[in-house]
Structure formats: structure tokens, C-alpha cells
Write an enzyme that holds these catalytic residues in place. Structure first.
Site, mmCIF file in Angstrom:
data_model
loop_
_atom_site.group_PDB
_atom_site.id
_atom_site.type_symbol
_atom_site.label_atom_id
_atom_site.label_comp_id
_atom_site.label_asym_id
_atom_site.label_seq_id
_atom_site.Cartn_x
_atom_site.Cartn_y
_atom_site.Cartn_z
ATOM 1 N N ARG A 15 7.175 5.937 9.906
ATOM 2 C CA ARG A 15 7.173 7.336 9.021
ATOM 3 C C ARG A 15 6.990 8.445 10.142
ATOM 4 O O ARG A 15 7.421 9.606 10.049
ATOM 5 C CB ARG A 15 6.332 7.190 8.121
ATOM 6 N N MET A 19 -6.664 3.065 1.019
ATOM 7 C CA MET A 19 -7.338 2.149 1.994
ATOM 8 C C MET A 19 -7.823 2.863 3.315
ATOM 9 O O MET A 19 -8.236 2.046 4.141
ATOM 10 C CB MET A 19 -6.450 0.963 2.179
ATOM 11 N N ASP A 66 2.319 3.360 -7.222
ATOM 12 C CA ASP A 66 2.361 2.544 -8.136
ATOM 13 C C ASP A 66 1.077 2.892 -8.995
ATOM 14 O O ASP A 66 0.181 3.522 -8.582
ATOM 15 C CB ASP A 66 2.239 1.211 -7.325
#
Ligand code: HPA
Length: 233
Positions: free
Chosen positions: A25, A180, A204
Site C-alpha cells: 500500500r 490493531m 468489515d
């Protein structure tokens, strides 16, 4: 000076660094959004790049997944490379009922089950928070771009697969989303006297068994990139 994990010299990183979890990314951002780009890190394929956006110097550096990994990279950037601000750009799972797939979340605070804080030997519970300056700038930029954002707590978990299934408990406390990395990033920033913010796109909603497709994640990512880059110019 290079470190065990970053091969650059002082000055190779811009004062502001955007950190996606995925090093590819970082490459994508560098190739599609930045000008005058050069690669500044290839150790462990955790790619880092420095370039400019609308004339402002900016770096993008992969963080890897989880608090130990972003803990290492953000510590080195803040303490060995004179980086002033890190904006994490990542994905999160929605927890609060109002959070929908593809929404944007600005992590004002980061609750955690991580033991990262133990190293500071504090005589109580520490509350990791975003830089107010970056948070306000990101919220104002989102307004100006007509992008709705949620601002509030996230839960920075050490567990992606959690036997205790604790999300419903965090939901009761109004926590918006699970990711996280934010808590250890915020602690490193605080300890170094620097600034950090975590912006997440919701990939999600595990409590509702809802998931985005790879294509939707890419679109959401582009929106978040635009917000992060316009926040720093
Ligand atoms: N859990 C932890 N981290 C995440 C999730 C999740 O469900 N979705 C995106 N990042």
C-alpha cells in the site's frame, strides 16, 4: 543513521509520515499520489518512500500488522529520524451499531488489551489519545471535502482471532471500531513528545458478519488517502 529496521539516513524521511499496515500500500500511495518519489526503505520488504504532495514533503512507510510491529517502526521514525507526525491509515472492524462498511473513523482514543504500556511503569491506567491538532485538522479537512467521519474511541487489540470474543463488551462502552495498531502508536508519540493520528476505513463489521470486497477496500482506501494527504498540506 540507519536502524535495525530502517536503512535510511537522517533526512531521508519527511517530518510527516503516513503509515499503512501493508508495505505494498505504501508503494501504491507513493506511485499514485506523490511526486519526486524515492524509495528509502527495503529492509524486510517493509517499503518506505519519500516524495511530495502538492509541494509538501511527505513519507509513506509500511508498519506491518499489530502493536509490536508499528511499535518498532514508529519508535524508530520518531526517535532516530526526526519525524514529527505519523498518521496511520488502516482498516478497522466496525463495533458500534452506527458504523457501516466503508465508513471513516478518526481514532480520538485507543483502548487496548496490549501490555505495551507496562514499560512506562505508570501508577494507574494510561489513556492513549490522538494529537488534538492532527485530529482537529483531519476532522476539518473531512468537513471541507464533504466526507462524513466518526470520531471516538477504537479498540487496539493484540488479537485478530480472539477466543474470548470481547467485541460486544467494547460495544457497550461506545467503542467505534477494532484495529490493531493505534494504541502503541499513540504511546510512542506521547513518550517522544511527537504527534500521531489513526484514520481507519471500515473493512468489515464482525458483529454483523459483514465484509467488503477487495475492490471496495481499494475504493475506501483511496478516500482515506485523500483525507490524510489533504490533512497534511
Ligand atoms: N479485527 C482486528 N483488526 C481489524 C479488523 C478486525 O475485525 N478488521 C480490520 N482490522
Amino acid at each position: 543513521m540507519s536502524t535495525p529496521h530502517l536503512q535510511g539516513e537522517k533526512g531521508d524521511y519527511a517530518p510527516v509520515v503516513l503509515m499503512p499496515g501493508d508495505p505494498l500500500r505504501a508503494k501504491y500511495i507513493a506511485e499514485n499520489f506523490l511526486e519526486n518519489v524515492r524509495c528509502v526503505n527495503e529492509i524486510r520488504n517493509m517499503f518506505g518512500y519519500t516524495g511530495t504532495y502538492k509541494g509538501t514533503p511527505v513519507s509513506v512507510q509500511g508498519s506491518g500488522m499489530g502493536q509490536p510491529s508499528i511499535g518498532i517502526y514508529s519508535y524508530e521514525l520518531f526517535n532516530f529520524f526526526d519525524v514529527q507526525s505519523i498518521i496511520r491509515i488502516g482498516t478497522a472492524g466496525g463495533i458500534d451499531e452506527k458504523i457501516q462498511l466503508r465508513d471513516l473513523v478518526l481514532a480520538e482514543g485507543a483502548c487496548t488489551n496490549s501490555s505495551y504500556v507496562k514499560q512506562y511503569n505508570l501508577p494507574g491506567r494510561y489513556a492513549p489519545i490522538a494529537s488534538f491538532r492532527l485530529l482537529r485538522k483531519a476532522a476539518e479537512t473531512a468537513d471541507a471535502l464533504g466526507m462524513p467521519v466518526h470520531v471516538g474511541n477504537v479498540f487496539s487489540s493484540d488479537l485478530f482471532y480472539d477466543d474470548a470474543d470481547s467485541l460486544a463488551d467494547w460495544q457497550k462502552m461506545g467503542v467505534l471500531a477494532i484495529e490493531m495498531e493505534a494504541a502503541s502508536l499513540y504511546m510512542n508519540a506521547a513518550r517522544a513528545g511527537k504527534e500521531a493520528l489513526c484514520i481507519c476505513t471500515v473493512s468489515d463489521c464482525p458483529l454483523r458478519n459483514e465484509y467488503t470486497t477487495a475492490e471496495e477496500r481499494q475504493t475506501g482506501f483511496t478516500k482515506m488517502m485523500e483525507l490524510a494527504l489533504e490533512t497534511i498540506v
